[in-house]
Write an enzyme that holds these catalytic residues in place. Structure first.
Site, short mmCIF file in Angstrom:
data_model
loop_
_atom_site.label_atom_id
_atom_site.label_comp_id
_atom_site.label_asym_id
_atom_site.label_seq_id
_atom_site.Cartn_x
_atom_site.Cartn_y
_atom_site.Cartn_z
N GLU A 51 -0.75 -9.27 -1.21
CA GLU A 51 -2.28 -9.57 -0.99
C GLU A 51 -2.56 -9.47 -2.35
O GLU A 51 -3.63 -10.08 -2.58
CB GLU A 51 -2.77 -8.43 -0.02
CG GLU A 51 -2.16 -8.79 1.26
CD GLU A 51 -2.72 -7.73 2.24
OE1 GLU A 51 -2.38 -6.41 2.11
OE2 GLU A 51 -3.57 -8.03 3.31
N GLY B 29 0.70 -5.11 0.67
CA GLY B 29 -0.59 -5.13 -0.25
C GLY B 29 -0.29 -5.82 -1.56
O GLY B 29 -1.07 -6.31 -2.50
N ALA C 141 0.71 -1.18 -0.07
CA ALA C 141 0.06 0.06 -0.25
C ALA C 141 0.87 1.01 0.08
O ALA C 141 1.99 1.03 0.31
CB ALA C 141 -0.88 0.01 1.21
N GLU D 195 4.16 -5.84 7.15
CA GLU D 195 3.25 -4.84 7.98
C GLU D 195 3.63 -4.51 9.45
O GLU D 195 3.63 -3.50 9.95
CB GLU D 195 1.55 -4.99 7.69
CG GLU D 195 1.32 -4.69 6.30
CD GLU D 195 1.38 -5.91 5.28
OE1 GLU D 195 2.03 -7.04 5.74
OE2 GLU D 195 0.67 -6.06 4.40
N1 T1G Z 1 4.73 3.20 0.10
C1 T1G Z 1 5.26 4.63 -0.38
N2 T1G Z 1 6.43 4.69 -0.62
C2 T1G Z 1 7.24 3.72 -0.47
C3 T1G Z 1 6.75 2.54 -0.19
C4 T1G Z 1 5.37 2.27 0.09
N3 T1G Z 1 4.95 1.15 0.41
N4 T1G Z 1 7.99 1.49 -0.16
C5 T1G Z 1 9.10 2.49 -0.69
N5 T1G Z 1 8.46 3.38 -0.84
C6 T1G Z 1 9.49 4.84 -1.35
C7 T1G Z 1 10.60 5.06 -0.24
O1 T1G Z 1 10.07 5.91 0.52
C8 T1G Z 1 11.64 5.76 -1.38
O2 T1G Z 1 11.00 6.85 -1.68
C9 T1G Z 1 11.53 4.81 -2.37
O3 T1G Z 1 10.12 4.23 -2.52
C10 T1G Z 1 12.37 3.91 -2.42
O4 T1G Z 1 12.44 3.04 -1.47
C11 T1G Z 1 -2.76 -3.00 3.08
C12 T1G Z 1 -1.12 -1.94 5.04
C13 T1G Z 1 10.24 -1.87 -1.59
C14 T1G Z 1 12.10 -3.27 -0.52
O5 T1G Z 1 6.48 -2.16 4.26
O6 T1G Z 1 10.42 -2.19 2.15
O7 T1G Z 1 1.05 -2.78 2.32
O8 T1G Z 1 13.11 8.19 -0.66
O9 T1G Z 1 14.78 3.64 -0.78
O10 T1G Z 1 15.78 0.04 -0.88
O11 T1G Z 1 -1.67 -4.82 4.08
O12 T1G Z 1 11.15 0.34 -0.04
O13 T1G Z 1 12.86 7.59 -3.03
O14 T1G Z 1 11.52 9.20 -2.17
O15 T1G Z 1 13.53 1.69 0.41
O16 T1G Z 1 15.03 -0.59 -3.19
C15 T1G Z 1 3.85 -2.91 3.14
C16 T1G Z 1 8.03 -0.89 2.16
C17 T1G Z 1 3.24 -1.58 3.26
C18 T1G Z 1 7.28 -2.26 2.11
C19 T1G Z 1 12.68 -1.29 -1.87
N6 T1G Z 1 4.96 -2.59 2.24
N7 T1G Z 1 9.33 -0.64 1.33
O17 T1G Z 1 13.79 -0.88 -0.92
O18 T1G Z 1 13.99 1.51 -1.70
S1 T1G Z 1 1.70 -1.33 4.32
C20 T1G Z 1 6.12 -2.41 2.97
C21 T1G Z 1 10.37 -1.45 1.28
C22 T1G Z 1 0.83 -2.47 3.36
C23 T1G Z 1 -1.62 -3.79 3.35
C24 T1G Z 1 -0.52 -3.08 4.21
C25 T1G Z 1 11.64 -1.01 0.09
C26 T1G Z 1 11.63 -2.14 -1.03
P1 T1G Z 1 12.30 8.30 -1.74
P2 T1G Z 1 13.77 2.38 -0.95
P3 T1G Z 1 14.95 0.07 -1.75
#
Ligand code: T1G
Length: 656
Positions: free
Chosen positions: A104, A101, A62, A124
């Site tokens: 999911e 998500g 998400a 999450e």
């Molecule tokens: N939402 C918004 N921005 C995100 C994002 C996300 N989920 N993930 C990464 N970014 C942005 C990050 O801030 C950065 O921005 C850029 O992307 C590169 O990220 C409903 C509620 C995917 C392994 O927790 O683990 O889904 O600084 O530097 O090292 O059940 O990003 O460039 O402006 O980390 O290559 C669940 C979180 C969400 C995954 C890539 N998902 N992200 O790593 O790049 S909650 C997560 C990561 C959810 C549902 C629930 C990592 C990555 P900027 P980065 P990276």
């Protein structure tokens, strides 16, 4: 504005393509585009549908930046239910990391394929949340209860190979993912394969005792965190009730977590960590110097840990020591650390061997003549450090970056010992350096922009979390630790025992109380530093009398078997009545009246000491942002991530 989602009929396959850089997060436009596409596909000539993504990864979750704001429809759970309800079979084609998500979404598809290097996960819990779009309900129906609890409560990604073994991935695609996924979808159609709804699969048999067993484990592992327990409850609902009831329970618990201060703190750190990697006044296109070989001066605990961090990233390391014996000792520390990591399953035997092979040793500075960078990691003697930098200046090639691992000294003064101050920078690693993720990058007055940009890029490559600091005594973390430590000393004199101070802070969430931290670091370090100061420079004797008395009694902390505590052979602390007596004597001598102190006062005064100094660090421009300070304390000092760091906590106090 064009939609980040496109839909195209290719033969009998309807292809939904998501293109929302950088990680295809499920923003509102993405959700809307996917809903429009799946709806269109129901009425066209497609016989199967493939969901695939452009860029470096399948949907990574998400859009976390939307959290905390009013949610906009289409809501993700409903979108995924629509995908699953498709009359035509839906295939998810995964590359990169399908997380949260994103995974999911793949679970709502009827079949899942992936390239071999892809990973899936439900992280999450690391944001203080739980999967809120069916992840807690569909995963157990495919992978069973135990595997689902492991996956969701750990939040750790797993390879698609592992995922395939537990029923979460159906096919590995070698070669081009798009071609392979479409071909496979056509095969499924040709074989008359029907839709397969994850929500309709029965949960494989499980032992009902598992839920309380996992709850008990989590109570220790994730002490004080709310989301893990809710994950167990949501999975239990999947295992014991209908999909609809389970989804309702998941939604209820997801909202509870989303609204919790813990999640707000953890989401803050997620973005603060990424923001900290950016240097506001550094042009994005600042050139990076090549760093393919690094020298480490000093083969002690720190030098060895730094050498491992660098070798683990595939960079060649030359370790310098003053004698063959010292070098041998240093290299044997590294061998022991690798053996330990292999034994704990952190790294394979092969990987350890290949990394270790990148580390060589020498007692001759000339072996640093061609390295791209040197990191000095000798003990905190300013004269020795300046002498070493003078030597490096004479030996290293032009353009070599010269870094010091000092934890508090003046990087500008060290730079002035060379004729190339523009190439000098601080790289303050935290012990144990091969494990701790924080790296304070200390920008000297004359540090060149490309040197700073190079070290920030190197930090990411060696999987550290970099935070830029200006030059001051102790930079960000250790500077704030000083008033924190002084306040702890005052609390002891005023009536609190070491174990009361430490247990109050550890109950509040700190990984380790201040007195245990000082025993771990060694009381002799501060004592030695104080001997070089005048009485005036030392400040209020109340803030150091107790550690001085302890050191003068030979109680230097864990290293000598006793400090604020007595330690057994396993370095386990035990309160020591002798210390209580020493504290009382010091209080009397200093005229401090003792009283009973409440835990709340201990926490309030210690956290306030941190935050007040943090505000000065910000005002002086030593740290770029308050979020940077939060990242330093969460990643380097055991501050609870669920409270968002000292500055976030102070700004949100009353809600935290
Ligand atoms: N939402 C918004 N921005 C995100 C994002 C996300 N989920 N993930 C990464 N970014 C942005 C990050 O801030 C950065 O921005 C850029 O992307 C590169 O990220 C409903 C509620 C995917 C392994 O927790 O683990 O889904 O600084 O530097 O090292 O059940 O990003 O460039 O402006 O980390 O290559 C669940 C979180 C969400 C995954 C890539 N998902 N992200 O790593 O790049 S909650 C997560 C990561 C959810 C549902 C629930 C990592 C990555 P900027 P980065 P990276």
């Amino acid at each position: 504005m064009s939609s980040p989602v496109s839909y195209k009929l290719e033969g009998i396959i309807g292809v939904i393509t998501v293109n929302n850089p950088p990680v295809n997060a499920l923003s509102q436009p993405v959700r809307q585009g996917m809903l429009d596409a799946i709806t269109t596909a129901q009425g066209d000539d497609s016989e199967a549908i493939v969901i695939i993504c452009e860029g470096r990864t399948f949907i990574a979750g998400a859009d976390i930046s939307e959290f905390g704001k009013p949610m906009q429809d289409p809501f993700l759970p409903e979108l995924l239910n629509t995908i699953e309800a498709s009359s035509k079979l839906v295939v998810a084609a995964i590359h990169g990391t399908a997380l949260g998500g994103g995974f999911e979404t793949a679970l709502a598809a009827h079949y899942r394929c992936a390239v071999p290097a892809a990973k899936i996960g439900l992280p999450e819990v690391k944001l203080g949340l739980l999967p809120g779009a069916g992840g807690t309900q569909r995963t157990p129906r495919l992978a069973g209860v135990k595997a689902s609890l492991d996956l969701i409560t750990s939040g750790a990604p797993i390879s698609v190979g592992q995922a395939g073994k537990i029923g979460l991935i159906d096919k590995i695609i070698d070669g081009d993912l798009r071609d392979g996924a479409l071909a496979w979808a056509r095969e499924l159609v040709d074989a008359g394969t029907s839709v397969r709804k994850s929500s309709e699969q029965p949960v494989p048999e499980f032992d009902a005792a598992i839920f309380d067993e996992v709850r008990a484990t989590l109570a220790k592992r994730a002490r004080g965190q709310v989301a893990p327990g809710h994950i167990v409850t949501a999975v239990e609902a999947a295992a014991t009730g209908s999909f609809e009831d389970g989804m309702a329970k998941e939604r209820e618990l997801f909202i509870t977590c989303m609204e919790s201060p813990q999640s707000a703190g953890m989401r803050h750190i997620f973005f603060a960590e990424r923001q900290a990697a950016k240097v506001d006044d550094l042009a994005k296109d600042t050139p990076i110097r090549p760093v393919e070989s690094i020298g480490i001066v000093g083969g002690g605990t720190m030098g060895g840990g730094i050498a491992m961090s660098i070798a683990n990233a595939g960079i060649a390391v030359t370790m310098i020591e003053i004698s063959d014996e010292a070098l041998e000792r240093g290299l044997s520390i590294i061998d022991r650390n690798y053996a330990g990591s292999v034994k704990r399953g952190k790294i394979s035997e092969e990987k350890a061997a290949s990394c270790r092979a990148l580390i060589s040793g020498s007692t001759d500075y000339d072996s640093l003549a061609e390295v791209d960078m040197v990191i000095e990691a000798v003990f905190e003697d300013p004269i020795l450090k300046k002498k070493i930098f003078g030597q490096l200046d004479g030996v290293c090639k032009p353009g070599a970056i010269l870094a010091t691992n000092t934890s508090y000294q003046d990087v500008d003064a060290i730079a002035a010992a060379t004729k190339r101050p523009q190439d000098v920078i601080g790289t303050h690693f935290f012990s144990p350096a091969h494990i701790m993720k924080l790296l304070e990058v200390v920008r000297g007055e004359k540090t060149a922009d490309d040197v700073l940009a190079t070290v920030m890029a190197l930090a990411k490559k060696i999987r550290k979390v970099p935070v830029v600091s200006g030059v001051c005594y102790g930079f960000i973390g250790n500077r704030m630790l000083r008033p924190y430590g002084k306040t702890a000393q005052l609390l002891l004199l005023e009536g609190a025992s070491p174990q009361q101070v430490d247990s109050a802070m550890e109950s509040w969430g700190m990984a380790m109380g201040p007195l245990r931290v000082f025993d771990l670091a060694g009381l002799d370090i501060g004592y030695t530093a104080r001997q070089a100061l005048s009485e005036e420079e030392k400040g209020d004797p109340k803030t150091y009398r107790i550690p001085d008395l302890l050191v003068e009694l030979g109680r230097m902390g864990q290293k000598s078997g006793s400090g604020f505590y007595a330690y057994d052979d396993n370095r386990q602390p035990t309160p020591d009545p002798a210390v209580d007596g020493l504290i009382k004597m010091a209080a009397d001598d200093l005229g401090v009246e003792r009283r009973e102190i409440q835990d709340e006062e201990i926490v309030d005064r210690l956290i306030s000491a941190l935050v007040d100094e943090g505000r000065k660090v910000l005002d002086e421009g030593i740290a770029q942002r308050s979020g940077d300070i939060d990242v330093v304390y969460v990643y380097g000092y055991g501050f609870p991530v669920s409270r968002g760091g000292p500055m976030f906590y102070a700004d949100n106090i009353g809600e935290m």
